[in-house]
Design a protein around this motif. Structure first.
Motif, PDB file in Angstrom:
ATOM      1  N   VAL A  47      16.545  55.693  56.958  1.00  0.00           N
ATOM      2  CA  VAL A  47      15.558  56.720  56.599  1.00  0.00           C
ATOM      3  C   VAL A  47      14.555  56.114  55.449  1.00  0.00           C
ATOM      4  CG1 VAL A  47      15.400  58.941  55.337  1.00  0.00           C
ATOM      5  CG2 VAL A  47      17.016  58.485  57.101  1.00  0.00           C
ATOM      6  N   ALA A  48      14.798  55.472  54.484  1.00  0.00           N
ATOM      7  CA  ALA A  48      13.990  54.777  53.522  1.00  0.00           C
ATOM      8  C   ALA A  48      12.912  54.030  54.106  1.00  0.00           C
ATOM      9  CB  ALA A  48      14.814  54.095  52.350  1.00  0.00           C
ATOM     10  N   VAL A  49      13.099  53.062  55.081  1.00  0.00           N
ATOM     11  CA  VAL A  49      12.274  52.367  55.653  1.00  0.00           C
ATOM     12  C   VAL A  49      11.315  53.077  56.427  1.00  0.00           C
ATOM     13  CG1 VAL A  49      11.677  50.442  57.193  1.00  0.00           C
ATOM     14  CG2 VAL A  49      13.828  50.205  55.619  1.00  0.00           C
ATOM     15  N   ILE A  50      11.636  53.910  57.294  1.00  0.00           N
ATOM     16  CA  ILE A  50      10.829  54.932  57.975  1.00  0.00           C
ATOM     17  C   ILE A  50       9.927  55.783  57.126  1.00  0.00           C
ATOM     18  CG2 ILE A  50      10.528  56.965  59.474  1.00  0.00           C
ATOM     19  CD1 ILE A  50      13.349  56.086  60.818  1.00  0.00           C
ATOM     20  N   THR A  51      10.436  56.261  56.108  1.00  0.00           N
ATOM     21  CA  THR A  51       9.721  57.013  55.175  1.00  0.00           C
ATOM     22  C   THR A  51       8.575  56.333  54.437  1.00  0.00           C
ATOM     23  OG1 THR A  51      11.648  58.439  54.682  1.00  0.00           O
ATOM     24  CG2 THR A  51       9.836  58.588  53.000  1.00  0.00           C
ATOM     25  N   LEU A  52       8.858  55.029  54.023  1.00  0.00           N
ATOM     26  CA  LEU A  52       7.853  54.182  53.439  1.00  0.00           C
ATOM     27  C   LEU A  52       6.833  54.107  54.110  1.00  0.00           C
ATOM     28  CD1 LEU A  52       7.145  51.995  51.207  1.00  0.00           C
ATOM     29  CD2 LEU A  52       8.373  50.302  52.460  1.00  0.00           C
ATOM     30  N   PHE A  53       7.071  53.775  55.461  1.00  0.00           N
ATOM     31  CA  PHE A  53       5.948  53.423  56.337  1.00  0.00           C
ATOM     32  C   PHE A  53       5.238  54.751  56.739  1.00  0.00           C
ATOM     33  CE2 PHE A  53       8.322  49.024  56.849  1.00  0.00           C
ATOM     34  CZ  PHE A  53       7.206  48.258  56.111  1.00  0.00           C
ATOM     35  N   TRP A  54       5.755  55.630  56.856  1.00  0.00           N
ATOM     36  CA  TRP A  54       5.166  56.659  57.279  1.00  0.00           C
ATOM     37  C   TRP A  54       4.295  57.177  56.119  1.00  0.00           C
ATOM     38  CZ3 TRP A  54       6.444  60.692  61.054  1.00  0.00           C
ATOM     39  CH2 TRP A  54       5.662  61.991  60.905  1.00  0.00           C
ATOM     40  N   VAL A  55       4.483  57.027  54.874  1.00  0.00           N
ATOM     41  CA  VAL A  55       3.646  57.687  53.620  1.00  0.00           C
ATOM     42  C   VAL A  55       2.577  56.437  53.548  1.00  0.00           C
ATOM     43  CG1 VAL A  55       3.374  57.567  51.234  1.00  0.00           C
ATOM     44  CG2 VAL A  55       5.563  58.548  52.400  1.00  0.00           C
ATOM     45  N   LEU A  56       2.744  55.287  53.959  1.00  0.00           N
ATOM     46  CA  LEU A  56       1.956  54.206  53.860  1.00  0.00           C
ATOM     47  C   LEU A  56       0.799  54.358  54.749  1.00  0.00           C
ATOM     48  CD1 LEU A  56       3.586  50.947  52.932  1.00  0.00           C
ATOM     49  CD2 LEU A  56       2.107  52.142  51.368  1.00  0.00           C
ATOM     50  N   GLU A  57       1.091  54.721  56.083  1.00  0.00           N
ATOM     51  CA  GLU A  57       0.344  54.837  57.166  1.00  0.00           C
ATOM     52  C   GLU A  57      -0.370  55.991  57.142  1.00  0.00           C
ATOM     53  OE1 GLU A  57       2.718  54.316  60.781  1.00  0.00           O
ATOM     54  OE2 GLU A  57       3.349  56.432  60.717  1.00  0.00           O
ATOM     55  N   GLY A  58       0.239  57.190  56.413  1.00  0.00           N
ATOM     56  CA  GLY A  58      -0.710  58.314  56.093  1.00  0.00           C
ATOM     57  C   GLY A  58      -1.837  58.241  55.035  1.00  0.00           C
ATOM     58  N   HIS A  59      -1.712  57.325  54.345  1.00  0.00           N
ATOM     59  CA  HIS A  59      -2.621  57.091  53.417  1.00  0.00           C
ATOM     60  C   HIS A  59      -3.659  55.945  53.555  1.00  0.00           C
ATOM     61  CE1 HIS A  59      -0.092  59.528  50.819  1.00  0.00           C
ATOM     62  NE2 HIS A  59      -0.844  59.675  50.056  1.00  0.00           N
ATOM     63  N   TYR A  60      -3.140  54.963  54.241  1.00  0.00           N
ATOM     64  CA  TYR A  60      -4.057  53.775  54.616  1.00  0.00           C
ATOM     65  C   TYR A  60      -3.694  53.469  56.098  1.00  0.00           C
ATOM     66  CZ  TYR A  60      -3.432  53.361  49.522  1.00  0.00           C
ATOM     67  OH  TYR A  60      -3.312  53.706  48.333  1.00  0.00           O
ATOM     68  N   PRO A  61      -4.147  54.344  56.943  1.00  0.00           N
ATOM     69  CA  PRO A  61      -3.965  54.027  58.590  1.00  0.00           C
ATOM     70  C   PRO A  61      -4.920  53.170  58.987  1.00  0.00           C
ATOM     71  CG  PRO A  61      -5.496  56.233  58.110  1.00  0.00           C
ATOM     72  CD  PRO A  61      -5.129  55.707  56.697  1.00  0.00           C
ATOM     73  N   PHE A  62      -4.457  52.343  60.295  1.00  0.00           N
ATOM     74  CA  PHE A  62      -5.219  51.574  60.864  1.00  0.00           C
ATOM     75  C   PHE A  62      -6.312  52.282  61.654  1.00  0.00           C
ATOM     76  CE2 PHE A  62      -5.537  49.762  65.394  1.00  0.00           C
ATOM     77  CZ  PHE A  62      -6.252  48.788  65.122  1.00  0.00           C
ATOM     78  N   ARG A  63      -5.997  53.605  62.208  1.00  0.00           N
ATOM     79  CA  ARG A  63      -7.100  54.450  62.511  1.00  0.00           C
ATOM     80  C   ARG A  63      -6.853  56.012  62.196  1.00  0.00           C
ATOM     81  NH1 ARG A  63      -7.138  52.113  68.656  1.00  0.00           N
ATOM     82  NH2 ARG A  63      -8.454  50.080  68.277  1.00  0.00           N
ATOM     83  N   LYS A  64      -7.691  56.601  62.144  1.00  0.00           N
ATOM     84  CA  LYS A  64      -7.443  58.004  61.613  1.00  0.00           C
ATOM     85  C   LYS A  64      -6.525  58.754  62.782  1.00  0.00           C
ATOM     86  CE  LYS A  64      -9.609  62.410  60.245  1.00  0.00           C
ATOM     87  NZ  LYS A  64     -10.827  63.061  60.054  1.00  0.00           N
ATOM     88  N   ALA A  65      -5.350  59.341  62.466  1.00  0.00           N
ATOM     89  CA  ALA A  65      -4.462  60.257  63.525  1.00  0.00           C
ATOM     90  C   ALA A  65      -5.293  61.205  64.098  1.00  0.00           C
ATOM     91  CB  ALA A  65      -3.091  60.327  62.846  1.00  0.00           C
ATOM     92  N   THR A  66      -5.266  61.432  65.549  1.00  0.00           N
ATOM     93  CA  THR A  66      -5.887  62.286  66.061  1.00  0.00           C
ATOM     94  C   THR A  66      -4.989  62.988  66.845  1.00  0.00           C
ATOM     95  OG1 THR A  66      -6.509  60.993  67.920  1.00  0.00           O
ATOM     96  CG2 THR A  66      -8.333  61.274  66.220  1.00  0.00           C
ATOM     97  N   TYR A  67      -3.445  62.941  66.746  1.00  0.00           N
ATOM     98  CA  TYR A  67      -2.537  63.649  67.369  1.00  0.00           C
ATOM     99  C   TYR A  67      -1.575  64.446  66.440  1.00  0.00           C
ATOM    100  CZ  TYR A  67       0.128  59.418  65.649  1.00  0.00           C
ATOM    101  OH  TYR A  67       0.621  58.477  64.596  1.00  0.00           O
ATOM    102  N   LYS A  68      -0.624  65.128  66.970  1.00  0.00           N
ATOM    103  CA  LYS A  68      -0.075  65.935  66.079  1.00  0.00           C
ATOM    104  C   LYS A  68       1.235  65.030  65.892  1.00  0.00           C
ATOM    105  CE  LYS A  68      -1.115  70.142  68.305  1.00  0.00           C
ATOM    106  NZ  LYS A  68      -0.613  71.505  69.150  1.00  0.00           N
TER     107      LYS A  68
END
Length: 273
Positions: free
Chosen positions: A21-42
């Motif tokens: 859970v910690a690993v998933i949460t870490l990268f979920w937060v990081l990709e939310g703030h610094y995404p490779f591309r802006k999320a256009t999906y739900k």
């Protein structure tokens, strides 16, 4: 070293779940703030599909845990495996074991999932994800995951490694599974440098490009040396990447029923692979 390995050997399930859970949460937060591309999906709807598939693999993992324990007991009693053929320091044996596991249970089985017609049918579920993010790391058809577990058992058998080595490997694999699939934008120069040693998010994204030949590159999970050694390494222009798979209905990327039946769908033109 013994105390370090004993920690993983006696690590309770709840601590492993916290790590997951910690690993998933870490990268979920990081990709939310610094995404490779802006999320256009739900993002949550997408995560629901992938995490449901994760629940299936966790059940399979529990069953294989029992089989793995039996193989370790038999291997130690029979003194079967490479590590029983010579004497070496623990850190050398650990290094050999991790290399074999990464080669056989990650790169090797992944390569055959792409190259064998019937295995590729199973693996299309993983590649059908048009919104690659951290949850995509556990997007596997249950039968695909079974093939991976069988490969891991084979690696354990041929090395004769102690169970502590294998459990350490599983903890490391959890990190790399989500690290390589995250949409967190690691600076390209840093990503390229790191890819000389380990598999990076930038490197693995080329593997998830929707068309050949890029789909058949970058099979590694932890170390990038296997792709470089066997000629399957690729690093190109990241802006060209389009996630998904060109032979399937990409509008069904988050439809769980469609994903579970995808390997058996006769409408899919698998002959293009």
């Amino acid at each position: 070293m013994d105390a370090f390995l004993l920690f993983f050997e006696t690590m309770p399930i709840w601590q492993k779940l916290i790590w997951l859970v910690a690993v998933i949460t870490l990268f979920w937060v990081l990709e939310g703030h610094y995404p490779f591309r802006k999320a256009t999906y739900k993002k949550w709807k997408h995560a629901k599909t992938n995490l449901t598939l994760l629940s299936f693999t966790m059940i399979i993992n529990t069953v294989f845990g029992i089989a793995t324990a039996g193989i370790f007991l038999w291997g130690q009693e029979a003194q079967f495996g490479i590590l029983h053929w010579f004497e070496a320091p623990v850190w050398v044996e650990l290094g050999i074991s991790l290399l074999v596991l990464d080669l056989v249970a990650q790169y090797g089985v992944h390569y055959f999932l792409h190259k064998n017609k019937w295995l590729w049918h199973l693996h299309t579920v993983h590649h059908s994800d048009t919104h690659l993010d951290v949850t995509s790391g556990t997007r596997h058809h249950p039968m695909d995951f079974i093939m991976r577990e069988l490969a891991a058992l084979f690696a354990v058998l041929i090395t004769g490694m102690p169970i502590s080595f294998y459990l350490l490997y599983r903890i490391i694999t959890i990190f790399f599974t989500y690290w390589t699939h995250t949409s967190f934008a690691v600076p390209e120069k840093l990503d390229r440098v790191l890819s000389y040693i380990i598999v990076t998010p930038g490197m693995h994204r080329f593997h998830h490009h929707r068309e050949l030949p890029w789909t058949d590159t970058n099979f590694g999970n932890i170390l990038s040396i296997w792709d470089r050694l066997f000629g399957t390494f690729l690093y190109d222009d990241p802006s060209k990447i389009q996630f998904g798979l060109d032979i399937i209905d990409e509008t069904q990327t988050d439809a769980l029923k469609y994903q579970l039946t995808l390997p058996f769908d006769k409408r899919v033109n698998y002959k293009n692979k």
